[in-house]
Design an enzyme around this catalytic site. Structure first.
Site, PDB file in Angstrom:
ATOM      1  N   ASP A  55     -44.758 -41.516 -45.699  1.00 18.28           N
ATOM      2  CA  ASP A  55     -44.869 -42.893 -46.170  1.00 18.28           C
ATOM      3  C   ASP A  55     -45.453 -42.826 -47.580  1.00 18.28           C
ATOM      4  O   ASP A  55     -46.258 -41.931 -47.874  1.00 18.28           O
ATOM      5  CB  ASP A  55     -45.795 -43.677 -45.240  1.00 18.28           C
ATOM      6  CG  ASP A  55     -46.184 -45.017 -45.824  1.00 18.28           C
ATOM      7  OD1 ASP A  55     -45.287 -45.809 -46.133  1.00 18.28           O
ATOM      8  OD2 ASP A  55     -47.395 -45.245 -45.995  1.00 18.28           O
ATOM      9  N   CYS A 110     -57.862 -13.671 -15.985  1.00 21.32           N
ATOM     10  CA  CYS A 110     -56.506 -13.217 -16.281  1.00 21.32           C
ATOM     11  C   CYS A 110     -55.511 -14.086 -15.539  1.00 21.32           C
ATOM     12  O   CYS A 110     -55.878 -14.927 -14.715  1.00 21.32           O
ATOM     13  CB  CYS A 110     -56.314 -11.746 -15.899  1.00 21.32           C
ATOM     14  SG  CYS A 110     -56.389 -11.457 -14.118  1.00 21.32           S
ATOM     15  N   CYS A 145     -55.580 -13.898 -11.741  1.00 19.65           N
ATOM     16  CA  CYS A 145     -56.668 -14.699 -11.175  1.00 19.65           C
ATOM     17  C   CYS A 145     -56.207 -16.137 -11.014  1.00 19.65           C
ATOM     18  O   CYS A 145     -56.424 -16.778  -9.979  1.00 19.65           O
ATOM     19  CB  CYS A 145     -57.893 -14.660 -12.079  1.00 19.65           C
ATOM     20  SG  CYS A 145     -58.565 -13.024 -12.412  1.00 19.65           S
TER      21      CYS A 145
END
Length: 717
Positions: free
Chosen positions: A407, A24, A27
């Site tokens: 292009d 998480c 952490c």
């Protein structure tokens, strides 16, 4: 120490660590804080989704043990590698946490039965304490380590809230909070593991071993020991371990893992093949052209890993928001505890409990994790389909783009001239015109000559015998055929010979208006004067078969405007644009003019995608918000320079790329909105005394699980 594509501390100023146990945002914050306190460390970037930490430091100032020690003191560990050892450790970590969460749940349920149903408060409280010990077995030590490192993460806040509830005699509340938090962390870890498995699935595409020919014998070797120039034997149904060219044999190869092509491709001597693709029914011998670490698949994986580490704009915003938000809410919790009782509003215990609930609500886990999970899922899901997106910034820009510039030659068209129409005149037949033109052009290497010869072959028309072929520089060719002289060339050639009349000129005007190049075919007959025109051949660069369908799909996907940028003349460009459904045309452009056109288009406030071949259009690709190169499999330049690379030379992949980007953009916005609204609602409920500890835990971790699950949807277009 695990290093992924980085220098070691002894030899450089950067390394990447694989850290286990980070599930998480809190952490990640704890690990980052611990590493920043190491003397000599200059910068730390934590990618919680991939479990990687990038550390920059002064050369020679940091040793491996310093970084490993800091991470260990924060309560996490450095994986030795990404091999089976690391996966075994992950397996034990998951099962240990499962066992502890299960034990905590059983003890908590027993505490409710004993304490409430049997009305035995003492034994019920002891069971609740047991549930707290089991549930907090990992949570409390990590929280203490985080606090010692100066990072008030979710583990610390939860431990403090549970201890506070215990102090005021709320045993069941404390036990329920730690039990639910342990379960939520377990579910979050497994959800995060699913996101990590997405990139591991790419790594598993390439086989670990290959069969090579040595002195006429087949030898089985680890794939990373196969060298350039080795002959690799691939049996039917085997995965290909290396990049190379077919040396001998014929087969079909499923290239979907690299290019996203849905149909297997025929392979014969001289054709390229890629590591990670699947051989069909035939046997192949391959001449290795790249080392194992430098295959197209390896470079795709590296690009995806690098893209994961890059931060999307929304992620940067969220991180800045969280750095301000979390301390503000912690300060608010202290104010909630102290101010009302001092003002004579309610009891200290009541406001202390509300402050504890507010502390639990404070951590913005769902908000911080909402973007990286979605970005990684979208990057990995698109890579599986042959669409390589080089980072969260490009993903978001593609998702917000409203204009696509193409292009023309080689991108919207096939890039080679082809016969598109034959107009016989004055009693000649189509076959007569082509047979004579092919005879005259037989020895020419001009692109228009090759187009005529290819058309004749495709129609089964054999050129008539020709002799004494000569070139008319800049005009055409002439050859002796059946006793006469045949001519194939431009309008100017036949005008010089006075061979054009009103009928021929009207045909030439019509073809010119359609943007086609006209080749006039004529001859002199024995016994007659002057050149007799036999017909006109129209040659053009044909649009790709999927081009018109792709442009329609782009409009359907939400692209507002499609622009063609080309060096061709205005008339030819507009004819092609009308055929394909292009909205705007910019013709007669040099490379610098294309860059200026991109800047002009952006001047209207639109985000611009430029699609080209990755080499000739490099300046325009770089000038656009997102540059997309096509046909990038095996092409170093395109893989390294493009923001998005379509591995197959297939325009139809472009709408898929836009859909991936737009879906990810929608998910990110939904996740951020949901996380902020949920957090705001429960902060208000906590202050008003309408939320309990277990409700706060469910709200915070439940929101995290919801945004992770929603983010994983980006794996699918």
């Amino acid at each position: 120490m695990s290093r992924i594509g980085s220098a070691s501390p002894a030899s450089g100023a950067h390394c990447t660590l694989a850290v286990s146990g980070m599930d998480c945002s809190s952490c990640a914050a704890t690990v980052e804080k611990a590493l920043r306190q190491v003397e000599g460390v200059e910068d730390v970037r934590v990618d919680v989704v991939s479990g990687r930490v990038d550390v920059s430091y002064a050369p020679g100032a940091v040793a491996a043990r310093d970084l490993e020690g800091a991470i260990a003191r924060a309560g996490y560990s450095v994986e030795p590698d990404r091999s089976a050892t690391a996966r075994t450790a992950d397996w034990w970590e998951r099962h240990r946490r499962t066992a502890l969460a299960t034990a905590s749940g059983i003890l908590w349920a027993l505490s409710l039965v004993v304490g409430r149903a049997l009305e035995l408060s003492g034994p019920g409280n002891l069971l609740a304490v047991g549930a707290m010990i089991a549930g907090g077995w990992t949570i409390v030590p990590r929280g203490v380590r985080a606090a010692l490192n100066g990072a008030l993460d979710m583990n610390f806040l939860m431990s403090l809230a549970a201890l506070g509830a215990l102090v005021i005699g709320e045993y069941e509340e404390a036990a329920s909070a730690l039990f639910l938090f342990a379960v939520a962390q377990l579910l979050e870890a497994r959800s995060m593991e699913r996101a990590r498995n997405a990139i591991r699935a790419l790594m598993s595409l390439s086989p670990a071993e290959a069969t090579i020919l040595r002195d006429g014998r087949e030898v089985r070797l680890p794939a990373d020991r196969v060298g350039i120039g080795d002959i690799v034997v691939v049996r039917p149904g085997e995965k290909i371990a290396v990049d190379g060219t077919v040396h001998a044999g014929h087969s079909t190869v499923d290239q979907a893992p690299i290019t996203g092509e849905s149909v297997p491709v025929e392979k014969s001597p001289g054709d390229d093949v890629f590591a990670g693709t699947l051989n069909g029914a035939g046997s192949l011998e391959l001449l290795t052209t790249r080392e194992y670490a430098d295959t197209t698949l390896a470079r795709i994986i590296h690009a995806v890993e690098e893209a994961q580490a890059s931060r999307a704009p929304s992620q940067t915003f969220v991180d800045r928001f969280a750095r301000i938000y979390t301390p503000a809410v912690v300060a608010a919790a202290c104010a909630v505890f102290v101010l009302p009782p001092l003002l004579g509003i309610g009891a200290w215990s009541e406001w202390f409990y509300r402050a504890l609930v507010l502390l639990v609500v404070a951590c913005p886990c769902a908000l911080v994790i909402s973007t990286p999970v979605t970005v990684v899922s979208a990057l990995t899901g698109s890579a599986r389909r042959g669409i390589l997106i080089k980072g969260g910034l490009h993903l978001e820009n593609a998702g917000r783009a409203s204009v696509v510039a193409f292009d023309k030659t080689g991108t919207l068209t096939e890039g080679v001239p082809a016969v598109v129409e034959v107009v016989p005149l004055y009693g000649s037949t189509r076959d007569d015109v082509i047979a004579i033109a092919a005879a005259a052009e037989r020895r020419s290497e001009h692109p228009l000559a090759r187009a005529v010869l290819a058309f004749a072959e495709s129609q089964g028309i054999r050129p008539v015998p020709a002799a004494h072929t000569t070139a008319e520089p800049g005009l055409g060719v002439a050859a002796d055929i059946d006793g006469g002289r045949a001519y194939v060339g431009s309008e100017r050639l036949f005008r010089e010979y006075g061979a054009l009349d009103g009928g021929v000129l009207s045909v030439l005007d019509r073809l010119r208006a359609a943007g086609r190049t006209a080749m006039v075919v004529g001859r002199t007959n024995e016994g007659t004067a002057g050149i007799h025109v036999l017909g006109v051949i129209a040659v053009a660069d044909r649009p790709r078969p999927e081009a018109a369908r792709t442009l329609a799909a782009l409009h359907h996907a939400g692209i507002r405007r499609i622009v063609m940028l080309t060096g061709d003349n205005e008339r030819t460009a507009r004819a092609m644009a009308a055929e394909l459904g292009v909205d705007d045309v910019r013709a007669d452009l040099l490379p610098d003019d294309k860059v200026a056109a991109i800047h002009a288009l952006r001047g209207a406030g639109d985000r611009i995608i430029m699609v080209g071949d990755g080499v000739n259009d490099a300046p325009a690709l770089a000038a656009a918000d997102v540059g997309i190169a096509m046909g990038s499999a095996g092409t170093d330049v395109a893989l390294e320079t493009a923001d998005i690379a379509l591995m197959a030379d297939d325009l139809s992949k472009l709408p898929d790329a836009i859909r991936f980007a737009r879906k990810a953009e929608r998910i990110i916005r939904a996740n951020i909105t949901f996380a902020i609204l949920t957090k705001a609602a429960f902060v208000l409920l906590a202050v008003l005394g309408m939320a309990t500890l277990w409700m706060a835990v469910l709200a915070d971790m439940g929101a995290s699980l919801i945004v992770i699950a929603n983010g994983l949807r980006a794996l699918r277009a």
